[in-house]
Design an enzyme around this catalytic site. Structure first.
Site, mmCIF file in Angstrom:
data_model
loop_
_atom_site.group_PDB
_atom_site.id
_atom_site.type_symbol
_atom_site.label_atom_id
_atom_site.label_comp_id
_atom_site.label_asym_id
_atom_site.label_seq_id
_atom_site.Cartn_x
_atom_site.Cartn_y
_atom_site.Cartn_z
ATOM 1 N N GLY A 14 0.776 -1.248 0.000
ATOM 2 C CA GLY A 14 0.000 0.000 0.000
ATOM 3 C C GLY A 14 0.802 1.289 0.000
ATOM 4 O O GLY A 14 0.293 2.331 0.415
ATOM 5 N N ILE A 93 -7.684 -9.181 -11.899
ATOM 6 C CA ILE A 93 -8.146 -8.673 -13.185
ATOM 7 C C ILE A 93 -9.624 -8.349 -13.016
ATOM 8 O O ILE A 93 -10.378 -9.152 -12.471
ATOM 9 C CB ILE A 93 -7.920 -9.720 -14.296
ATOM 10 C CG1 ILE A 93 -6.413 -9.939 -14.455
ATOM 11 C CG2 ILE A 93 -8.549 -9.272 -15.604
ATOM 12 C CD1 ILE A 93 -6.046 -11.119 -15.318
ATOM 13 N N HIS A 110 1.036 1.245 -13.020
ATOM 14 C CA HIS A 110 1.839 0.095 -13.452
ATOM 15 C C HIS A 110 3.315 0.492 -13.484
ATOM 16 O O HIS A 110 3.652 1.570 -13.972
ATOM 17 C CB HIS A 110 1.365 -0.350 -14.843
ATOM 18 C CG HIS A 110 2.066 -1.578 -15.317
ATOM 19 N ND1 HIS A 110 1.829 -2.831 -14.775
ATOM 20 C CD2 HIS A 110 3.039 -1.756 -16.250
ATOM 21 C CE1 HIS A 110 2.606 -3.715 -15.369
ATOM 22 N NE2 HIS A 110 3.358 -3.079 -16.261
ATOM 23 N N ASP A 142 -9.173 -0.529 -18.676
ATOM 24 C CA ASP A 142 -10.243 -1.141 -19.467
ATOM 25 C C ASP A 142 -10.202 -2.647 -19.204
ATOM 26 O O ASP A 142 -9.602 -3.068 -18.217
ATOM 27 C CB ASP A 142 -10.133 -0.752 -20.956
ATOM 28 C CG ASP A 142 -8.859 -1.278 -21.595
ATOM 29 O OD1 ASP A 142 -8.213 -2.163 -20.999
ATOM 30 O OD2 ASP A 142 -8.520 -0.810 -22.698
ATOM 31 N N GLU A 143 -10.793 -3.431 -20.089
ATOM 32 C CA GLU A 143 -10.905 -4.857 -19.765
ATOM 33 C C GLU A 143 -9.624 -5.650 -19.974
ATOM 34 O O GLU A 143 -9.542 -6.823 -19.615
ATOM 35 C CB GLU A 143 -12.072 -5.469 -20.533
ATOM 36 C CG GLU A 143 -13.384 -5.079 -19.898
ATOM 37 C CD GLU A 143 -14.599 -5.521 -20.689
ATOM 38 O OE1 GLU A 143 -14.520 -6.571 -21.356
ATOM 39 O OE2 GLU A 143 -15.621 -4.816 -20.621
ATOM 40 N N GLY A 144 -8.612 -5.030 -20.542
ATOM 41 C CA GLY A 144 -7.350 -5.746 -20.752
ATOM 42 C C GLY A 144 -6.486 -5.733 -19.502
ATOM 43 O O GLY A 144 -6.859 -5.165 -18.471
ATOM 44 N N ASP A 146 -3.505 -4.157 -17.864
ATOM 45 C CA ASP A 146 -2.659 -2.961 -17.952
ATOM 46 C C ASP A 146 -2.802 -2.238 -19.291
ATOM 47 O O ASP A 146 -1.826 -1.751 -19.863
ATOM 48 C CB ASP A 146 -1.188 -3.324 -17.678
ATOM 49 C CG ASP A 146 -1.011 -3.940 -16.300
ATOM 50 O OD1 ASP A 146 -1.636 -3.447 -15.343
ATOM 51 O OD2 ASP A 146 -0.258 -4.923 -16.166
ATOM 52 N N GLU A 175 6.327 6.526 -8.969
ATOM 53 C CA GLU A 175 4.905 6.169 -8.857
ATOM 54 C C GLU A 175 4.233 7.070 -7.835
ATOM 55 O O GLU A 175 3.127 7.580 -8.040
ATOM 56 C CB GLU A 175 4.748 4.701 -8.428
ATOM 57 C CG GLU A 175 5.219 3.698 -9.456
ATOM 58 C CD GLU A 175 4.957 2.264 -9.011
ATOM 59 O OE1 GLU A 175 3.917 1.993 -8.405
ATOM 60 O OE2 GLU A 175 5.806 1.395 -9.292
HETATM 61 C C1 GRF Z 1 3.283 -0.936 -7.564
HETATM 62 O O1 GRF Z 1 4.546 -1.180 -8.146
HETATM 63 C C2 GRF Z 1 2.256 -0.686 -8.637
HETATM 64 O O2 GRF Z 1 2.770 -0.057 -9.759
HETATM 65 C C3 GRF Z 1 1.802 -2.089 -8.983
HETATM 66 O O3 GRF Z 1 1.788 -2.760 -7.758
HETATM 67 C C4 GRF Z 1 2.725 -2.162 -6.869
HETATM 68 C C5 GRF Z 1 1.965 -1.799 -5.618
HETATM 69 O O4 GRF Z 1 2.825 -1.300 -4.633
HETATM 70 N N1 GRF Z 1 0.524 -2.072 -9.654
HETATM 71 P P1 GRF Z 1 2.223 -0.659 -3.324
HETATM 72 O O5 GRF Z 1 1.327 -1.733 -2.694
HETATM 73 O O6 GRF Z 1 1.449 0.558 -3.705
HETATM 74 O O7 GRF Z 1 3.399 -0.358 -2.446
#
Ligand code: GRF
Length: 195
Positions: A14, A93, A110, A142-144, A146, A175
């Site tokens: 998280g 998913i 991602h 969307d449905e795919g 990533d 991120e």
């Molecule tokens: C992150 O690298 C995010 O991009 C991916 O899952 C990971 C989650 O990390 N979808 P956190 O739980 O937010 O630390």
């Protein structure tokens, strides 16, 4: 009344959720986290949500069929009326159940520059391929897996001697910078479309 409520869905540590929460606390993001939902009972992110005094909901997914689970998820989400549903390390998913209900309002983060390296272990995939630049992406889900329109990306240089851990750590820093900015952008777009 403008709806700036966001629901966060997670399955693990998280850190992205905490970064969003921090941005709200600093006043950089004007939004309210209306609920944090996890499909994993002992997800660290869920305990952090409770510590912050947020509504933390555990909705275990083990043993529940995907469509049935997503129906439960939609029902739970409805009660919080979020403007946006933010996937932050939610390791599932999504079925059309959720995407139908929240079309164009589900965001995902991602750890790669999509459309490169979707799916699991994106940082490992990037290292194995030998790219010199990777990064992270926030997109509308969307449905795919990533896939969907890209909102924000940040590039991260792959350094000589990088391991999956070192590269992942530098990508994660980025991120934490882009997710709340993408949420801010989406909330502004939604609000403009409604006025
Ligand atoms: C992150 O690298 C995010 O991009 C991916 O899952 C990971 C989650 O990390 N979808 P956190 O739980 O937010 O630390």
């Amino acid at each position: 009344m403008e709806n700036r409520r966001i629901a966060v869905l997670l399955s693990g540590r998280g850190s992205n959720f905490v970064a969003i929460h921090d941005a709200i606390r600093r006043g950089d993001l004007r939004a309210e986290i209306c609920c944090v939902i996890s499909n994993v009972t002992d997800a660290a992110g869920l305990s952090r949500a409770s510590e912050f005094g947020l509504t933390a909901v555990c909705l275990p997914s083990r043993g529940t069929e995907r469509t049935e689970y997503d129906r439960m998820l939609v029902k739970t989400l409805r009660s919080f009326d979020p403007a946006l549903v933010c996937l932050a390390g939610f390791m599932r998913i999504l079925s059309p159940e959720i995407l139908k209900e929240y079309t164009g309002r589900v965001l995902n983060i991602h750890p790669a520059l999509l459309p490169s390296f979707p799916g699991l272990h994106a940082q490992r995939q990037a290292l194995q391929y030998g790219v010199k630049i990777s990064g992270c992406t926030v997109h509308i889900a969307d449905e795919g897996v990533d896939t969907g329109p890209i909102l924000l990306q940040r590039a991260v240089e792959v350094l000589e001697g990088d391991t999956e851990e070192t590269l992942s750590a530098r990508i994660l820093e980025q991120e934490h910078q882009i997710y709340w900015r993408a949420i801010d952008l989406m909330l502004a777009l939604i609000s403009a479309a409604e006025t």
